[in-house]
Design a protein around this motif. Structure first.
Motif, PDB file in Angstrom:
ATOM      1  N   GLN A  30       0.823  -1.340  -0.068  1.00  0.00           N
ATOM      2  CA  GLN A  30      -0.110   0.108   0.002  1.00  0.00           C
ATOM      3  C   GLN A  30       0.743   1.226   0.023  1.00  0.00           C
ATOM      4  N   ALA A  31       1.815   1.311   0.947  1.00  0.00           N
ATOM      5  CA  ALA A  31       2.884   2.263   0.926  1.00  0.00           C
ATOM      6  C   ALA A  31       3.544   2.698  -0.460  1.00  0.00           C
ATOM      7  N   ILE A  32       3.983   1.422  -0.947  1.00  0.00           N
ATOM      8  CA  ILE A  32       4.857   1.823  -2.139  1.00  0.00           C
ATOM      9  C   ILE A  32       3.953   2.171  -3.441  1.00  0.00           C
ATOM     10  N   PHE A  33       2.756   1.621  -3.376  1.00  0.00           N
ATOM     11  CA  PHE A  33       1.901   1.995  -4.612  1.00  0.00           C
ATOM     12  C   PHE A  33       1.511   3.336  -4.350  1.00  0.00           C
ATOM     13  N   SER A  34       0.541   3.578  -3.207  1.00  0.00           N
ATOM     14  CA  SER A  34       0.020   4.807  -3.022  1.00  0.00           C
ATOM     15  C   SER A  34       0.580   5.936  -2.594  1.00  0.00           C
ATOM     16  N   TRP A  35       1.410   5.698  -1.339  1.00  0.00           N
ATOM     17  CA  TRP A  35       2.065   6.790  -0.645  1.00  0.00           C
ATOM     18  C   TRP A  35       3.016   7.516  -1.641  1.00  0.00           C
ATOM     19  N   ALA A  36       3.727   6.561  -2.286  1.00  0.00           N
ATOM     20  CA  ALA A  36       4.842   7.201  -3.159  1.00  0.00           C
ATOM     21  C   ALA A  36       4.424   7.737  -4.180  1.00  0.00           C
TER      22      ALA A  36
ATOM     23  N   GLN B 204       9.749   5.609  -4.044  1.00  0.00           N
ATOM     24  CA  GLN B 204       9.509   4.158  -3.875  1.00  0.00           C
ATOM     25  C   GLN B 204      10.775   3.527  -3.065  1.00  0.00           C
ATOM     26  N   ILE B 205      11.855   3.812  -3.408  1.00  0.00           N
ATOM     27  CA  ILE B 205      13.051   3.253  -2.989  1.00  0.00           C
ATOM     28  C   ILE B 205      12.967   3.518  -1.396  1.00  0.00           C
ATOM     29  N   LEU B 206      12.983   4.993  -1.193  1.00  0.00           N
ATOM     30  CA  LEU B 206      13.068   5.345   0.187  1.00  0.00           C
ATOM     31  C   LEU B 206      12.160   4.574   1.229  1.00  0.00           C
ATOM     32  N   LEU B 207      10.824   4.513   0.583  1.00  0.00           N
ATOM     33  CA  LEU B 207       9.772   4.138   1.230  1.00  0.00           C
ATOM     34  C   LEU B 207       9.984   2.464   1.696  1.00  0.00           C
ATOM     35  N   LEU B 208      10.778   1.694   0.691  1.00  0.00           N
ATOM     36  CA  LEU B 208      10.807   0.381   0.765  1.00  0.00           C
ATOM     37  C   LEU B 208      11.840  -0.103   1.679  1.00  0.00           C
ATOM     38  N   PHE B 209      12.985   0.998   1.598  1.00  0.00           N
ATOM     39  CA  PHE B 209      14.027   0.843   2.659  1.00  0.00           C
ATOM     40  C   PHE B 209      13.653   1.156   4.014  1.00  0.00           C
TER      41      PHE B 209
END
Lengths: 101, 763
Positions: free
Chosen positions: B336-342, B390-395
């Motif tokens: 959810q974070a990667i697809f929508s927050w980003a 996306q990279i920041l959120l994923l990490f």
């Protein structure tokens, strides 16, 4: 380290453990019922897995206990030397233990 | 970095001598078990004065920073070793660590003046194992006793630090890193130990038979030592080197040496088949003795141990039914974070670079230079930075999951499934991350120790349908499958997108299986995985990890991506079309070049007529593309891609999309002369629907669209991924292999889809 084994051996410890042998009821860690304390007798094999297990503290005399199996039945979670370790059943099979604290 | 090292390498004083110049930069190595609080300690000691690089030729990360030991000396170089359980060189990490400790890692890294080892007080025995090996190496050693506060609070035993210090023979400094307690004492102890330069050495001996073999190997080994190993070959060093050789899993390279080691091994094996266990047992025996002196049972401790918080959490987190549900929930939140927050920051970056390009274009004279800056440099940099959110959120999530201890549980739960494919449980999270973007996913494979398993995971990660494929899927669905439903409820478009995700997974599983049974053949990876106690992740650590990963991505991958963007720009820009003579009348034979004749394209003529109805400026743009190198390439590859249902215009899109998948959409807009509308604008969908072949048939059909999507699922069309794989594997071999086998798979699958579909009567 090897004190008091004799006393514990007399008690049946595991429903599917092999029948007590003359030297003690040695079984593999994989066969040990969950929650039962045991001591390591030896690690068989001489591959890197046996080596790694011993380096992680699974050496003769160390106390181990199987905590639980993973949701799909494998790997196992064990407690050894006051920490928790996950290992596969095939690796647990190489660890000979004798039940009892 | 090198400017701060004042003396030339290797600045080693003779064994045991005090260091003469107080101005010399000391080198200190930081070792410790994974989860022993080593990273937190490193961050606390060095602050932001650190940098990350790779060891030459290998993928093991090398972290270095500066640490002020004393006010009247330059700060010491602090080298963070990989987290290790042992130094027996079973893994690359361990080999590197041993090389650093003995001064053989690289020419400008001398053997450390002092080694600091982080020892987790709550898990003393296993942590002391590494200490025993460090004592064998014989460098000055200082123990930083971490988690001391936790040990004092939680456990039923009491640790006597003075007694421990006495038993080990090295300074022991309790630290509470989060409160910065004990750090000054640690610095002082390290300073003293480095000045004295002494080590108590190993406090145990092996059996007489083993010692004899070691001594004879050590005598034989002296001759082969080179100058830089002078220190190692002091008496203790030679014994250590011989012992490592004797008990290592591999044999030495040198044939003569190999023979003598083999001889020693077979003599020992003849006397005791378990001869190789001797050092491990001797070390643990000694540890038991140390523990017996320093650890006492607390008075009044309950006989029945009460459950620790970790055990309580694990009753849910690794529960038979609840465990997988928790994992599913965690995955959902991450996705959810990667697809929508980003999305918002990504749009901002995208628009930001778009308007920057507009401003630059407006303020500079029109011309090649402006085009290069706007379309090459700014668009290229924008294309890299757009992935950053996306990279920041994923990490953020990966480091939270890793630092809290949950990641090991995810591997524990998923191991059985992953093993079916021949992969490690630890491959689960990187593959999951790759659904967002393969780049952070590939970077996250670093947690997998076995290089072959890691490589297999890297090679299949790009099959997970990442977010860059979505614009392509949505364009195809919007153009050909809108409004269609199955059984009146399920939309065909959703079904198709789902099948594309599934196709990627199925192929990844198959490829992993094949790889693990052929070129990456190795025994099923063992799982000997510590399940560390749950801990609150440290804010500073998380920030540091994210910052390091992000900057590494921007710097390393960024330079490659920028270069390729400029190349692509050049490919669509040159040769310049529009010598005025060619005007807007007949564009069919633009430059009468040889290649034109070669690819015999009446097609070009026909589609030209259709296109000349388009706006004048975009018509020129289309003309430019057709005649550019990219256009020629498109026509050159047309015979190859025609069996897949693609024409040369799609060919240009395909070529461009090897930079990044979503480029297909913008390239198609240019090729079909769609006026600068938004990428998903109706006009592009219309243009795609209306595009015609020379013979008047539609260029795109639903079958072509499906074939195109299948191609996009399987082909590695992402130069950022290629750049990251190059970085992570330190060679061009694997990225090139990855691109070629994925391209071959994509081609075959697309071919089967298109030709099979035609046979079945689809159009």
């Amino acid at each position: 380290m090897s004190f008091n084994f004799q006393r514990k051996i007399a008690q049946p410890v595991a429903p599917h453990a092999p029948a007590p042998a003359a030297v003690g009821d040695e079984t593999c860690l994989n066969c040990l019922p969950h929650g039962v304390g045991a001591r390591v007798v030896g690690v068989s094999g001489d591959g890197s897995i046996a080596r790694r297990l011993m380096e992680m503290g699974v050496v003769p005399g160390a106390r181990v206990r199987v905590i639980k199996a993973a949701p799909l039945g494998d790997p196992l979670e064990i407690r050894v030397r006051s920490y928790h370790l996950a290992l596969r059943r095939s690796e647990a099979e190489a660890i000979t233990v004798v039940a009892g604290d | 970095m090198s400017t701060l090292t004042t003396s030339p390498a290797p600045p080693l004083p003779a064994d045991g001598l005090p260091i003469s110049s107080p101005q010399r930069t000391l080198t200190v190595a930081l070792a410790g078990n994974p989860n022993a609080g080593k990273t937190t300690l490193f961050n606390a000691l060095t602050g932001l004065r650190q940098r990350v690089a790779n060891y030459p030729g290998v993928t093991v990360e090398r972290k270095e920073g500066f640490w002020s030991l004393s006010p009247d000396a330059p700060p010491a170089r602090l080298i963070d070793l990989p987290g290790l359980y042992s130094l027996d060189a079973a893994s690359l990490d361990e080999q590197i660590a041993r090389d650093v400790l003995t001064g053989r890692a690289s020419s400008h890294t001398p053997a450390p003046d002092c080694v600091v080892v982080a020892v987790d007080a709550t898990n003393l025995a296993r942590n002391l194992y590494l200490v025993t090996q460090l004592l064998e190496i014989g460098r000055p050693l200082v123990i930083a006793l971490t988690m001391f506060d936790l040990a004092a609070r939680q456990q039923d035993t009491e640790l006597d630090v003075a007694e421990l210090e006495e038993a080990l023979g090295v300074p022991v400094v309790p630290v509470v890193t989060t409160q910065r307690c004990g750090l000054d004492a640690l610095a002082a102890a390290v300073w003293r130990a480095a000045q004295e330069g002494a080590s108590p050495g190993a406090g145990w001996r092996l059996s007489a038979r083993a010692e004899e073999e070691i001594a004879s190997l050590a005598r034989g080994g002296r001759g082969e030592a080179d100058e830089s190993n002078a220190r190692l070959c002091s008496l203790a060093g030679a014994r250590y080197a011989a012992m490592i050789e004797l008990y290592a899993e591999e044999l030495p390279q040198d044939a003569e040496r190999r023979a003598s080691v083999e001889g020693a091994r077979s003599r020992l094996a003849a006397a005791d088949p378990r001869w190789w266990q001797e050092p491990v047992l001797a070390r643990y025996d000694w540890i038991e003795q140390v523990a017996a002196r320093a650890v006492r049972a607390k008075r009044g401790a309950a006989a029945e141990r009460e459950r620790t918080p970790t055990e309580r959490i694990d009753r849910v987190a690794t529960h038979k039914i609840l465990g997988p549900l928790v994992l599913l929930l965690v995955m959902l939140v991450v996705f959810q974070a990667i697809f929508s927050w980003a999305q918002l920051p990504m749009d901002l970056i995208d628009h930001g670079f778009g308007s920057l390009g507009d401003v630059v274009r407006a303020s500079m004279p029109a011309g090649l230079l402006t085009d290069l800056i706007v379309d090459g440099v700014i668009a290229g940099v924008g294309g890299v930075l757009v992935f950053l959110p996306q990279i920041l959120l994923l990490f953020l999530f990966i480091s939270l999951l890793e630092d809290s201890g949950y990641m090991a549980r995810a591997a524990f739960i998923m191991d059985r499934l992953m093993r079916g494919v021949g992969l490690h449980g630890k491959a689960f999270m990187p593959l999951l991350s790759s659904f967002a973007c393969a780049i952070p996913g590939i970077m996250a494979t670093r947690t997998i120790e076995n290089p072959k398993d890691r490589l297999a995971t890297i090679l299949i990660a790009p099959f997970m349908s990442c977010s860059a494929r979505l614009p392509v899927y949505t364009l195809m669905i919007a153009a050909f499958f809108t409004g269609r439903k199955v059984f009146g409820v399920v939309s065909v478009g959703v079904l198709i997108i789902m099948s594309m995700y599934l196709l990627g997974i199925v192929v990844a599983v198959a490829v992993a299986w094949v790889l693990k049974h052929t070129i990456l053949k190795s025994p099923p990876p063992p799982l000997v995985l510590e399940l560390p106690p749950y801990r609150m992740p440290s804010f500073a650590n998380v920030v540091q990890t994210i910052y390091q990963r992000a900057s590494m991505f921007v710097r390393r991958a960024g330079t490659v991506i920028l270069a390729i963007s400029i190349l692509l720009w050049a490919l669509v820009t040159f040769p310049r079309a529009g010598a005025p003579a060619q005007g807007d009348g007949e564009r069919v034979q633009p430059s009468a070049n040889a290649r034109e004749a070669e690819t015999v394209q009446p097609a070009a003529g026909a589609s030209n007529v259709a296109e000349s109805a388009g706006a004048q400026t975009s018509g020129d743009k289309g003309e430019q593309i057709r005649n550019s190198f990219a256009g020629r390439l498109g026509r050159l590859i047309e015979p190859a891609i025609r069996p897949l249902g693609f024409d040369w215009q799609m060919g240009i899109g395909l070529i461009a999309s090897f930079a990044a998948r979503e480029t297909l959409v913008s390239t198609l807009s240019i090729v079909y002369n769609v006026d600068d509308g938004g990428e998903q604008s109706g006009s592009l969908i219309e243009a795609v629907r209306n595009a015609r072949r020379p013979d008047g048939r539609p260029a795109w059909t639903p079958l072509v669209a499906v074939s195109m999507m299948v191609f996009f699922v399987l082909a590695c069309q992402c130069m950022s991924t290629v750049a990251v794989v190059k970085r992570e594997t330190n060679s061009w071999r694997w990225p090139l292999f990855m691109v070629s086998y994925m391209l071959a798979l994509a081609y075959v699958a697309s071919l089967v889809t298109f030709q099979g579909g035609r046979l079945l009567g689809f159009s």
